[in-house]
Design a protein around this motif. Structure first.
Motif, PDB file in Angstrom:
ATOM      1  N   LEU A 160       0.839  -1.193   0.000  1.00 25.27           N
ATOM      2  CA  LEU A 160       0.000   0.000   0.000  1.00 25.27           C
ATOM      3  C   LEU A 160       0.875   1.244   0.000  1.00 25.27           C
ATOM      4  O   LEU A 160       1.720   1.422   0.881  1.00 25.27           O
ATOM      5  N   VAL A 161       0.660   2.097  -0.993  1.00 28.45           N
ATOM      6  CA  VAL A 161       1.340   3.393  -1.041  1.00 28.45           C
ATOM      7  C   VAL A 161       0.354   4.411  -0.477  1.00 28.45           C
ATOM      8  O   VAL A 161      -0.621   4.784  -1.129  1.00 28.45           O
ATOM      9  N   ASP A 162       0.611   4.854   0.747  1.00 27.10           N
ATOM     10  CA  ASP A 162      -0.371   5.657   1.471  1.00 27.10           C
ATOM     11  C   ASP A 162       0.093   7.106   1.581  1.00 27.10           C
ATOM     12  O   ASP A 162       1.293   7.399   1.613  1.00 27.10           O
ATOM     13  N   MET A 163      -0.893   7.988   1.629  1.00 20.70           N
ATOM     14  CA  MET A 163      -0.620   9.415   1.820  1.00 20.70           C
ATOM     15  C   MET A 163      -1.886  10.058   2.370  1.00 20.70           C
ATOM     16  O   MET A 163      -2.994   9.722   1.937  1.00 20.70           O
ATOM     17  N   SER A 164      -1.745  10.954   3.312  1.00 25.89           N
ATOM     18  CA  SER A 164      -2.908  11.613   3.895  1.00 25.89           C
ATOM     19  C   SER A 164      -3.565  12.515   2.856  1.00 25.89           C
ATOM     20  O   SER A 164      -2.901  13.025   1.942  1.00 25.89           O
ATOM     21  N   PRO A 165      -4.883  12.725   2.955  1.00 20.32           N
ATOM     22  CA  PRO A 165      -5.567  13.612   2.000  1.00 20.32           C
ATOM     23  C   PRO A 165      -4.967  15.014   1.962  1.00 20.32           C
ATOM     24  O   PRO A 165      -4.851  15.615   0.890  1.00 20.32           O
ATOM     25  N   GLN A 166      -4.564  15.534   3.119  1.00 21.78           N
ATOM     26  CA  GLN A 166      -4.006  16.887   3.151  1.00 21.78           C
ATOM     27  C   GLN A 166      -2.680  16.953   2.382  1.00 21.78           C
ATOM     28  O   GLN A 166      -2.436  17.893   1.613  1.00 21.78           O
ATOM     29  N   ALA A 167      -1.846  15.923   2.570  1.00 24.50           N
ATOM     30  CA  ALA A 167      -0.561  15.917   1.867  1.00 24.50           C
ATOM     31  C   ALA A 167      -0.770  15.755   0.364  1.00 24.50           C
ATOM     32  O   ALA A 167      -0.062  16.380  -0.440  1.00 24.50           O
ATOM     33  N   LEU A 168      -1.740  14.934  -0.025  1.00 28.75           N
ATOM     34  CA  LEU A 168      -2.004  14.735  -1.454  1.00 28.75           C
ATOM     35  C   LEU A 168      -2.543  16.015  -2.090  1.00 28.75           C
ATOM     36  O   LEU A 168      -2.166  16.374  -3.216  1.00 28.75           O
ATOM     37  N   ARG A 169      -3.388  16.737  -1.375  1.00 28.85           N
ATOM     38  CA  ARG A 169      -3.915  17.997  -1.911  1.00 28.85           C
ATOM     39  C   ARG A 169      -2.800  19.043  -2.013  1.00 28.85           C
ATOM     40  O   ARG A 169      -2.793  19.852  -2.949  1.00 28.85           O
ATOM     41  N   ARG A 170      -1.869  19.029  -1.055  1.00 29.82           N
ATOM     42  CA  ARG A 170      -0.730  19.952  -1.162  1.00 29.82           C
ATOM     43  C   ARG A 170       0.129  19.607  -2.375  1.00 29.82           C
ATOM     44  O   ARG A 170       0.594  20.497  -3.102  1.00 29.82           O
ATOM     45  N   ARG A 171       0.336  18.322  -2.590  1.00 32.07           N
ATOM     46  CA  ARG A 171       1.089  17.893  -3.768  1.00 32.07           C
ATOM     47  C   ARG A 171       0.380  18.336  -5.043  1.00 32.07           C
ATOM     48  O   ARG A 171       1.007  18.757  -6.013  1.00 32.07           O
ATOM     49  N   MET A 172      -0.953  18.247  -5.037  1.00 27.49           N
ATOM     50  CA  MET A 172      -1.738  18.697  -6.179  1.00 27.49           C
ATOM     51  C   MET A 172      -1.592  20.206  -6.372  1.00 27.49           C
ATOM     52  O   MET A 172      -1.385  20.698  -7.491  1.00 27.49           O
TER      53      MET A 172
END
Length: 851
Positions: A160-172
């Motif tokens: 599983l490659v996991d990432m928090s929603p907040q971190a993913l939105r920052r990456r976006m």
């Protein structure tokens, strides 16, 4: 040749870093000397991912021509010829361009694995086949490219490659996933925090279940019976009594205290006739445990304690929840009870919770124990022990400790043992005890002792009275036990029949639930309802539940209960006693009624469909009588005026009349077209000719046939928008109807915005107006035929535009929904599927579904 190993990087959403992790693993393996190549990796113009491809050998892709365009796919033959040790294959659920070696990329991967090549691939959780409906309900986007769950489950490794929603939105937001002009749309649609959190939970739970499967497999292969407390699993032992609801709620609270806790309710059913539990109460508890997120299980077994423990260890449970016994104090003489036995035999690996409830100490009650057997096995054993061993011990005690009590007292003591044997074991142990006790009294306590002779006639009378009293007491006790269990059985039957009659009156039973009730009530393995058209016609299965149901002939089942000449209820598992068949006959009759009701319901649904058609025809007549006659009247008046010889019309007047004729004809054509379209939708005769088309071609064509000036519409259709799979004519008609509706309700001076963008593997077309808007409770009604919202004028149309638009959109595999426009107004969202082989990444946002 050994099969290759499959390793999958699983992510909750695009952009979490699956491809990056796969490429990093490739670099690590190359450093260790492994022959690793890139068979197909899509970097989606992400700089960091593209950099990771440097230094890796890449197999040249295969180019394919499809409908005038060139696409690239993985060259399976080239990879097989190269025969590396490890191949990197990105986007496992991808659909190959028509003309490829296989339809799906996961089929290409199967070929590589069969050739002994290890494969590393990537998958997003939304692409698993079983989660399609769940993901659509969360995100509003239907995933078209999916991979069977079994393909992913068979993988040797899943990471599983996991990432928090907040971190993913920052990456976006930093532009690491999509281009800058698509970031805002992505963050406000697919990549909302709620969507990402739900998808992340789905991924975590799916991987947890996969890990649990590995654990169960390992325990089975190594014959490990002890519990490994890797996850909280709580087993609730149900008796069918009312305290079960309290136990289930308590277990649910315990499960909530630990993340991922699971509740499993189990009922141990005996296999000797009607079960001890009330079917009505069991049905209520089944519904309750399912509402609490748990599961209900029924296990057939004679030993309740062993059954609960075996089930708990079989599912690797960590806790067992049981209720404190309902027994009265004197009933503990027959044993410690199930709760105490489970707690004593559970061992150190299972925690047992005894929960108090309102039924403690009330007694099991006759209605709660309608057993067919009059006496339990334990009571029979104790009856024979007391009846046969007790007299011997009593004789030894009287001869050695109290030899001078007298014959009368000795006989009373022996009579006590006979009564005890009768109370516990019934008639036979009591008679045996009376006979054996009389022999011991005669031999040891009646002169002459140590001889089977009686010298005093009084002693003969005493022994006769002793035997008579013993036999009488045993008869009375046995008769009382018989009557008690008969009453308990009749109470059980009446409760079952009452519940059955209530379900008949309420009409709440489906055929499957009724057959499941039969299976649980009689503790069977499977139940099937068979029917045939005539006496010589073959049997067919109308419905079944359980494992290995009888689906061919009633004679093959263990129990066959005919219902007339053409229907039969077939039960598999064991042979029922004759006394159970009366209740079974009631169930069989109800099953026939339920089947007839279902068929009548189906006919009623068809009748409702016909009635709806009649309603539409009635509305159509009303439309013809008014809405269609209005433009016809205008056309006729204009034509009559032009043909009149009494008036000399100027060129301006003639032009105005001709314009009125043209407008009326256009309006009439539009109304007739909508009516014909609705007729086609109602009769399911719409056959789309789906092909690849560009929205920037369809939308302008939709605007050309409108009466409103084109400057009232603002178009925002990107040139690099991916092609969609649709029927050009149907899509043009749907778009025209939606835009026309927006123009109709837009205030004067306000323009309608038509904007297109990509989300996941779909294209969204939004038609935004600044009109009065529509309340939430009316947003679905506006799509019904012959519906006009609010104070729309009578001459504004027959109310078919949006109904036709939605019908055509759904025929194309898309959706049409209504949303509120921020600041006031209504936004129509038309969602279409991308054309096959069109990677959404080329238009930025679509990578949300394929990366």
């Amino acid at each position: 040749m050994a099969r290759g190993k499959l390793r999958i990087y699983l992510g909750a959403a695009p952009g979490v870093g699956k491809t990056y992790a796969m490429l990093s693993e490739a670099h690590r393996r190359i450093e260790r000397g492994t022959d690793c190549v890139v068979a197909f990796v899509e970097h989606h113009d992400r700089p960091r991912t593209e950099v990771m491809l440097h230094g890796l050998e890449q197999i040249e892709r295969k180019e394919l021509e499809y409908r005038g365009a060139t696409f690239t796919e993985m060259d399976v033959d080239a990879v097989l010829e190269r025969a590396p040790a490890v191949a990197l294959v990105d986007e496992l659920p991808h659909t190959n361009v028509p003309g490829s070696r296989n339809t799906k990329r996961w089929q290409d991967v199967e070929e590589l694995l069969a050739a002994g090549i290890d494969v590393i691939s990537t998958v997003n959780i939304q692409h698993l086949e079983s989660l399609g409906d769940v993901v659509e309900s969360i995100t509003g986007v239907r995933q078209r490219e999916t991979v069977p769950d079994e393909v992913v489950r068979r993988a040797d490794q899943i990471e599983l490659v996991d990432m928090s929603p907040q971190a993913l939105r920052r990456r976006m937001a930093h532009g690491n996933i999509y281009k800058a002009d698509k970031v805002d749309a992505a963050l406000s649609n697919y990549f909302r925090p709620g969507n990402l959190t739900a998808l992340r939970e789905l991924a975590l739970l799916w991987v947890a279940d996969r890990v649990d499967e590995y654990l169960q497999q390992y325990r089975g292969e190594h014959n490990i019976r002890s519990t490994w407390q890797a996850r909280e699993r709580i087993v609730v032992g149900l008796t069918g009594g009312p305290e079960g609801r309290t136990l289930l709620r308590r277990a649910a609270r315990l499960a909530e205290k630990g993340a991922g806790g699971e509740v499993l309710a189990v009922y141990i059913a005996r296999s000797d006739g009607l079960t001890a539990a009330s079917p009505k109460e069991l049905a209520v508890q089944r519904t309750l445990v399912e509402d609490l997120g748990g599961s209900f299980h029924q296990v057939i077994g004679e030993d309740i304690t062993a059954g609960i423990l075996e089930f708990a260890r079989g599912v690797n449970a960590t806790q067992i929840v049981l209720g404190v016994s309902r027994r009265k104090a004197w009933q503990y003489a027959f044993g410690p009870g199930v709760s105490a036995m489970v707690a004593r035999e559970s061992g150190p690996d299972l925690d047992v919770h005894l929960v108090t409830h309102d039924e403690v100490g009330t007694g099991t009650g006759l209605s709660r124990t309608p057993r067919t057997a009059r006496l339990s096995r334990n009571r029979l054993i104790w009856g024979w022990l007391i009846g046969m061993v007790g007299p011997v011990l009593l004789a030894v005690l009287l001869r050695g400790v109290a030899p001078g009590l007298g014959l009368a007292n000795d006989m009373l003591l022996f009579l006590t043992l006979t009564v005890a044997a009768a109370l516990l074991g019934g008639m036979l142990p009591a008679l045996a005890s009376a006979a054996f006790g009389s022999l011991l009294l005669n031999y040891y306590f009646t002169p002459p002792v140590h001889h089977v002779l009686i010298s005093n006639p009084r002693n003969i009378v005493a022994l006769v009275i002793f035997i008579g009293v013993a036999v009488s007491v045993a008869s009375v006790v046995d008769l009382a036990a018989r009557r008690t269990h008969q009453a308990a059985r009749l109470r059980a039957e009446s409760e079952i029949l009452s519940h059955l009659a209530g379900s008949v009156l309420r009409g709440e039973n489906s055929l499957e639930s009724l057959l499941e009730t039969v299976r649980e009530t009689f503790a069977m393995e499977a139940v099937a309802l068979l029917e045939r058209a005539g006496d010589t016609a073959p049997w067919t299965c109308a419905g079944s539940v359980g494992t290995r149901p009888c689906a061919r002939r009633p004679e093959d089942a263990d129990v066959d209960m005919p219902v007339g000449d053409t229907m039969s209820l077939a039960l598999t598992g064991r042979v029922l006693p004759a006394e159970d068949r009366r209740v079974l006959a009631a169930f069989a009759a109800q099953a026939a009624v339920v089947l007839d009701r279902q068929r009548l319901q189906s006919e009623a649904d068809q009748a409702r469909t016909l009635a709806e058609g009649n309603r539409i025809r009635t509305a159509l007549l009303a439309a013809v009588s008014h809405d269609l006659r209005t433009p016809l009247a205008g056309i006729k008046a204009s034509v009559s005026s032009l043909r009149s010889d009494d008036i000399e019309w100027s060129e301006e007047d003639r032009a105005e009349l001709l314009e009125a004729i043209e407008a009326g004809a256009d309006r009439l054509d539009h109304l007739v077209g909508n009516l014909l379209d609705m007729s086609r939708l109602q009769t399911d005769t719409v056959q789309p000719m789906v092909r690849e088309i560009d929205l920037d071609e369809v939308v302008p064509l939709a605007l050309e046939g409108m009466a409103a000036p084109a400057e009232n519409v603002v178009l925002d259709i990107p040139e690099d928008l991916p092609m969609v799979a649709a029927d050009k004519g149907l899509l043009e008609r749907a778009v025209a109807n939606v835009i026309e509706n927006a123009l109709k309700y837009s205030p004067e001076g306000e323009r309608v915005l038509v904007a297109a963008s990509t989300t996941a593997d779909q294209v969204q077309l939004r038609v935004v107006d600044r009109g009065p808007g529509v309340p939430d409770d009316a947003k679905e009604r506006i799509f019904e035929p012959f519906q006009r919202y609010g104070d729309a004028p009578r001459g504004a149309g027959v109310g078919l535009g949006l109904a036709v638009a939605r019908g055509f959109t759904e025929a194309l595999g898309g959706t049409l929904t209504a949303e509120d426009t921020p600041g006031g107004g209504l936004t129509m969202v038309l969602v279409l599927c991308l054309a096959p082989g069109r990677s959404p990444s080329r238009s930025d946002l679509p990578a949300a579904a394929t990366s």
